[in-house]
Design a protein around this motif. Structure first.
Motif, PDB file in Angstrom:
ATOM      1  N   TYR A 142      -7.221   8.443  -1.948  1.00 55.38           N
ATOM      2  CA  TYR A 142      -6.806   7.229  -2.654  1.00 55.38           C
ATOM      3  C   TYR A 142      -5.352   6.885  -2.317  1.00 55.38           C
ATOM      4  O   TYR A 142      -5.008   5.711  -2.128  1.00 55.38           O
ATOM      5  CB  TYR A 142      -6.989   7.402  -4.159  1.00 55.38           C
ATOM      6  N   CYS A 196      -5.285   5.283   1.088  1.00 54.45           N
ATOM      7  CA  CYS A 196      -6.215   4.161   1.259  1.00 54.45           C
ATOM      8  C   CYS A 196      -7.343   4.511   2.229  1.00 54.45           C
ATOM      9  O   CYS A 196      -7.765   3.685   3.046  1.00 54.45           O
ATOM     10  CB  CYS A 196      -5.496   2.899   1.738  1.00 54.45           C
ATOM     11  N   ASN A 248       2.871   1.844  -3.366  1.00 53.80           N
ATOM     12  CA  ASN A 248       2.065   2.162  -4.550  1.00 53.80           C
ATOM     13  C   ASN A 248       1.257   3.445  -4.406  1.00 53.80           C
ATOM     14  O   ASN A 248       0.326   3.675  -5.184  1.00 53.80           O
ATOM     15  CB  ASN A 248       1.113   1.000  -4.859  1.00 53.80           C
ATOM     16  N   ARG A 261     -15.680  -4.952   1.540  1.00 55.54           N
ATOM     17  CA  ARG A 261     -14.372  -5.533   1.864  1.00 55.54           C
ATOM     18  C   ARG A 261     -14.510  -6.930   2.440  1.00 55.54           C
ATOM     19  O   ARG A 261     -13.600  -7.731   2.365  1.00 55.54           O
ATOM     20  CB  ARG A 261     -13.632  -4.641   2.855  1.00 55.54           C
ATOM     21  N   LYS A 287     -12.733   1.685  -3.328  1.00 51.47           N
ATOM     22  CA  LYS A 287     -13.603   1.595  -4.502  1.00 51.47           C
ATOM     23  C   LYS A 287     -14.375   2.890  -4.733  1.00 51.47           C
ATOM     24  O   LYS A 287     -14.729   3.210  -5.864  1.00 51.47           O
ATOM     25  CB  LYS A 287     -14.562   0.421  -4.349  1.00 51.47           C
ATOM     26  N   ARG A 322      -1.503   4.952  -7.262  1.00 47.96           N
ATOM     27  CA  ARG A 322      -2.939   4.998  -6.975  1.00 47.96           C
ATOM     28  C   ARG A 322      -3.531   6.398  -7.094  1.00 47.96           C
ATOM     29  O   ARG A 322      -4.757   6.546  -7.126  1.00 47.96           O
ATOM     30  CB  ARG A 322      -3.210   4.510  -5.545  1.00 47.96           C
ATOM     31  N   ASP A 356       0.829  -1.210   0.000  1.00 48.98           N
ATOM     32  CA  ASP A 356       0.000   0.000   0.000  1.00 48.98           C
ATOM     33  C   ASP A 356       0.859   1.253   0.000  1.00 48.98           C
ATOM     34  O   ASP A 356       0.574   2.230  -0.696  1.00 48.98           O
ATOM     35  CB  ASP A 356      -0.912   0.027   1.235  1.00 48.98           C
ATOM     36  N   ASN A 415     -11.321   6.030   2.836  1.00 51.89           N
ATOM     37  CA  ASN A 415     -12.605   5.998   2.152  1.00 51.89           C
ATOM     38  C   ASN A 415     -13.434   7.263   2.339  1.00 51.89           C
ATOM     39  O   ASN A 415     -14.535   7.359   1.787  1.00 51.89           O
ATOM     40  CB  ASN A 415     -13.439   4.810   2.658  1.00 51.89           C
ATOM     41  N   ARG A 464      -6.507  -5.432   3.054  1.00 55.58           N
ATOM     42  CA  ARG A 464      -7.293  -5.268   1.832  1.00 55.58           C
ATOM     43  C   ARG A 464      -7.831  -3.837   1.797  1.00 55.58           C
ATOM     44  O   ARG A 464      -8.963  -3.557   2.174  1.00 55.58           O
ATOM     45  CB  ARG A 464      -8.413  -6.299   1.792  1.00 55.58           C
ATOM     46  N   ASN A 465      -6.979  -2.918   1.363  1.00 54.93           N
ATOM     47  CA  ASN A 465      -7.278  -1.497   1.496  1.00 54.93           C
ATOM     48  C   ASN A 465      -7.656  -0.840   0.174  1.00 54.93           C
ATOM     49  O   ASN A 465      -7.512   0.369   0.026  1.00 54.93           O
ATOM     50  CB  ASN A 465      -6.063  -0.779   2.095  1.00 54.93           C
ATOM     51  N   THR A 466      -8.128  -1.610  -0.796  1.00 52.51           N
ATOM     52  CA  THR A 466      -8.520  -1.021  -2.068  1.00 52.51           C
ATOM     53  C   THR A 466      -9.706  -0.085  -1.862  1.00 52.51           C
ATOM     54  O   THR A 466     -10.737  -0.487  -1.317  1.00 52.51           O
ATOM     55  CB  THR A 466      -8.899  -2.108  -3.075  1.00 52.51           C
TER      56      THR A 466
END
Length: 669
Positions: free
Chosen positions: A641, A644, A447, A570, A595, A451, A444, A646, A591-593
Motif C-alpha cells: 500500500y 502503490c 502520502n 483503474r 483497492k 496510506r 503518492d 497491487n 491513478r495509483n489507488t
C-alpha cells in the motif's frame, strides 16, 4: 509456524469487542513494525516540476534494511557527497536514484527507495552556460600542475595559491581593485568556467567511460580532457579545503548543477586512484606514464566478481589476472572499459556494472568477438556463454530468473542463469521489454505514511475487531511447478539462428519462460519491465493487519486464472486487452489507488517464485517480494500500500538454502 506458536490476538485481557487506547495500540499493534515515509526534493537548477523522489522506513531497529549486503570492493558504484563514508540517506549521493540504496536482499529485486526514486525526474535536462574562458595552457603545463596537486593545495600561502590559479588557468576581472584571494571567490570562478558548454559533460551516460578520454588518440580531445580535469581538481580541493566549513560545503554540494557535480566526481576518482610520472616531450608528442595506486585491489575485486558468478572459464581468467606472461597485454590496455576498471577511475551509477563485466570478458580470450557488444547504453541486455546465461539487473529476464535456484547477484549482474537452446553458445541478447505500467506522483510519495500506518487513521480508540492476524497457508505447499524452457524469439524474422552473425551486432528478442504445471505447459511472456521490491524486515511478527488494507491470498498454482490484476478498475472496469491498456496508460498514469492487494503464496521450491515473477512481467504489475523468515504477511501488505503496488509475492527463503558454496579452484590448482 504452528497455531500454538502464533502471537495471541486479541491480546491477553481483551476481547474482540474491546477498544484499545492509543498507547495500547502502539504496544500491541505497532511494536516491531516499520513506518514507511516518502519525500521529494527539487532537482537543482531544473525547471519547476522536476523532483527527486525518496523513501525511508523508520522503526525500533535502525540497522534493519532492505538493501543487499555489498562487498566494499564495489562501493564505487555510489558516490557520497559529504565524504568517504557510506551515505546514510539516499539523497546524500551524487547519482540519482542512489545506487547505495538500489539492490534488494534477493537477486533480481530492488529496494523500496529505488522503486520510488525511479518515478522521479531521473533524466531532467539542466542547462548550464558561461562565456568566461579559461587561459590557454600547454598540455605539459596541465600535467605538471596535476602532478603538483597530488600533494594538495598551497593552502598555507594564499598569494601563491592565487598566482597558480589566476596566473595560469583563469582570468581575474577584479585583480587590480579586489583580487580574488578568498576561497569562496575562487570556487565561484572555477564553477563559472566549468559551466561552459564546450567541456565534456560527464553527467551524460555516453561520456561515463572516462578512460576513453585519457586514452584518446585525438590530441585535441586528449588535451581538452586533461584541461577540464585540472580545473575540476582545483575546484574539488578548494571545496574540501580545511578552511571551508562543513556547513558551507554541504550547502554548496547539494546545490551544484549536475554537470559540475559530475566534474567533481571525475576529479575525486582521479585523485584517489591515479598519479602521473613526470611527462616527457618528444617532438610534437607528449609521453605520459600513469601510476595506478589501486590496481591490486581492482584485480581482486574482479576476481571476486567472477567467482561469485561462477564464471565458466576461471582457469583462463586467473591466468590473465596474474600478469606473468610477457607476451600478454597489460590488463588495463585491453580496452577503455578495462583501463577504467583497473585504474579505478570509475564513475558512480549504472555504468559501473558494464565496465566491470566488460573487463572480465577482456580477461577471457575464449569469448572471442561475440561479447563485444555489451554497453551501458542498452541496459535490457544479457548474454549466453557456454552453458550459462548472465543478465543485467535492469533486464527483465534477470529480474525474473534471479529467483531461481543457484543464482547470485553481484555488482549489478545476475547469474549463472538457465541455458537456452534458442541462442548460440556465445551470444549477446537484447530483450524487447515494454516500460512498466506504473509511475508514482509527488502526492503518492508524500502520502506513503498515511496510506500504510499499522494502526490506521489516528483516533481516540481502536476497536480490536478492526484488526486481523494474517498468515500464509503453510500446511499444503505446492510442488507442481517447474521451469521447462527459457524461450527467445527474434523480433525480426530475418534474424533466425542460422542467419545471425557476430558482425551484424546483437539481435533483439522477445523473451518467455515455459512452465510445467500439473502435466501442462504454460508459457509466460516477459513483456513488461516491472520491478520486484524486496520487503523490509520486521520484528516480533506475525503482526495484525488493519481491516481497511484489503487483500486476496491465492496459492501459486491458482495464479494462472488471474488476468489484468489491478488494471481493469483503474480504467473504468471495462474488459480491455493488453493493447487497450497500453493506450489508456497515459491517462491513468498517476491513478495509483490500491483497492486490493493480490498476495501470491509462492512458498516452497524456487520455481514457484520464478513463476510468480514471470506472471507479473506477463501482465505488467510490479510486486513486493517478502521472505517470511524476515518479515510477515501483514507488514508486506502494508508496504505494498505504501508503494502503490497491487501484488505481494510470499516466499520462505528456500532459494537461499539451495545456493551452493563456491569452491574457488581452477584446473591449475
Amino acid at each position: 509456524m504452528t497455531a500454538s506458536q502464533l502471537p495471541r490476538w486479541p491480546p491477553r485481557g481483551f476481547s474482540r469487542s474491546s477498544d484499545l487506547s492509543p498507547r495500547e495500540a502502539n504496544d500491541f499493534i505497532r511494536r516491531g513494525t516499520l513506518d514507511f515515509h516518502g519525500c521529494y526534493h527539487d532537482v537543482p537548477h531544473a525547471s519547476h516540476g522536476h523532483y527527486y523522489f525518496y523513501s525511508v522506513a523508520r522503526g525500533q531497529y535502525d540497522d534493519d534494511t532492505d538493501c543487499a549486503h555489498q562487498n566494499e570492493a564495489f562501493d564505487d558504484i555510489s558516490l557520497p557527497l559529504m565524504g568517504p563514508t557510506r551515505s546514510s540517506e539516499p539523497w546524500e549521493t551524487l547519482e540519482q536514484p542512489s545506487m547505495a540504496f538500489c539492490f534488494g536482499t534477493c537477486p533480481g529485486t530492488v529496494t523500496l527507495n529505488h522503486w520510488v526514486s525511479s518515478s522521479g525526474s531521473t533524466h531532467a535536462v539542466v542547462k548550464v552556460g558561461s562565456e568566461n574562458r579559461p587561459r590557454r595552457i600547454s598540455l605539459l603545463g596541465i600535467l605538471d600542475r596535476l602532478r603538483r596537486l597530488e600533494d594538495g593545495l598551497e593552502e598555507n600561502d594564499p598569494n601563491l595559491l592565487y598566482r597558480h590559479l589566476y596566473g595560469n588557468l583563469l582570468h581575474d576581472p577584479d585583480k587590480y581593485k579586489h583580487p580574488h584571494l578568498g576561497m569562496e571567490k575562487q570556487i565561484s570562478d572555477l564553477i563559472t568556467v566549468l559551466s561552459r558548454s564546450d567541456w565534456i559533460d560527464f553527467s551524460r551516460k555516453e561520456n561515463q567511460v572516462v578512460a576513453k578520454f585519457f586514452t584518446c588518440k585525438d590530441q585535441d580531445r586528449y588535451r581538452l580532457f586533461f584541461h577540464q580535469l585540472l580545473l575540476s581538481v582545483e575546484l574539488f580541493l578548494r571545496i574540501h579545503s580545511k578552511d571551508h566549513s562543513a556547513w558551507a560545503k554541504k550547502r554548496l554540494l547539494l546545490q551544484l548543477p549536475p554537470k559540475i557535480a559530475w566534474d567533481l566526481a571525475v576529479a575525486q576518482r582521479w585523485i584517489e586512484n591515479m598519479g602521473i610520472e613526470k611527462p616527457k616531450a618528444r617532438s610534437q608528442q607528449v609521453s605520459i606514464n600513469f601510476i595506478f595506486h589501486n590496481k591490486k585491489q581492482q584485480i581482486e575485486a574482479l576476481r571476486n566478481f567472477a567467482w561469485t558468478l561462477k564464471w565458466p572459464n576461471m582457469t583462463e581468467v586467473e591466468y590473465i589476472l596474474e600478469e606473468k606472461d610477457r607476451n600478454e597485454r597489460a590488463l588495463e590496455d585491453r580496452s577503455a572499459d578495462a583501463m577504467s576498471w583497473f585504474t579505478g577511475v570509475v564513475l558512480p551509477g549504472t555504468t559501473m556494472p558494464w565496465i566491470l563485466m566488460n573487463s572480465l570478458i577482456d580477461c577471457d580470450r575464449d569469448t572471442g568477438e561475440a561479447l563485444n557488444y555489451l554497453s551501458h547504453m542498452h541496459p535490457n541486455t544479457g548474454f549466453q556463454y557456454r552453458a550459462n546465461t548472465y543478465w543485467s539487473w535492469e533486464c527483465i529476464v534477470g529480474k525474473v530468473l534471479g529467483a531461481a535456484s543457484g543464482v547470485n547477484q553481484i555488482a549489478g549482474w545476475i547469474g549463472p542463469c538457465r541455458f537456452t537452446p534458442d541462442l548460440k553458445r556465445i551470444e549477446v541478447v537484447r530483450v524487447n521489454q515494454r516500460p512498466g505500467r506504473q509511475r508514482l506522483s509527488p502526492r503518492d510519495v508524500a502520502n506513503m505514511s498515511e496510506r500504510s500506518d499499522p494502526i490506521g487513521p489516528e483516533d481516540s480508540a481502536y476497536p480490536v475487531r478492526d484488526y486481523e492476524l494474517v498468515t500464509p497457508e503453510t500446511e499444503d505447499i505446492s510442488d507442481a511447478i517447474r521451469m521447462e524452457k527459457l524461450n527467445f524469439t527474434p523480433t525480426s524474422p530475418k534474424h533466425r539462428a542460422s542467419s545471425r552473425s557476430q558482425e551484424s551486432g546483437p539481435v533483439t528478442f522477445d523473451a518467455a519462460i515455459t512452465f510445467a504445471i500439473a502435466g501442462r505447459s504454460w508459457p509466460l511472456r516477459l513483456t513488461y519491465d516491472v520491478m520486484f521490491v524486496a520487503a523490509y524486515p520486521c520484528h516480533g511478527g506475525p503482526h495484525v493487519l488493519f481491516c481497511e488494507y484489503a487483500y486476496r491470498a491465492v496459492k501459486i498454482e491458482d495464479v494462472v486464472d488471474i488476468r489484468n490484476w489491478g488494471y481493469n478498475e483503474r480504467i473504468g472496469g471495462s474488459n480491455m486487452s493488453d493493447d487497450d491498456l497500453d493506450g489508456a496508460q497515459k491517462v491513468t498514469l498517476y491513478r495509483n489507488t490500491v483497492k486490493e492487494v493480490l498476495v501470491i503464496e509462492a512458498l516452497g521450491v524456487a520455481d514457484n517464485e520464478v513463476f510468480a515473477r514471470a506472471w507479473c512481467s506477463h501482465w505488467g504489475v510490479s510486486a513486493i517480494t517478502a521472505n517470511m523468515n524476515r518479515t510477515c504477511m501483514a507488514c508486506s501488505i502494508r508496504e505494498a500500500y505504501a508503494a502503490c503496488l497491487n501484488v505481494v509475492i510470499l516466499t520462505d527463503g528456500r532459494k537461499d538454502e539451495e545456493v551452493e558454496e563456491i569452491e574457488r579452484r581452477t584446473d591449475r590448482d
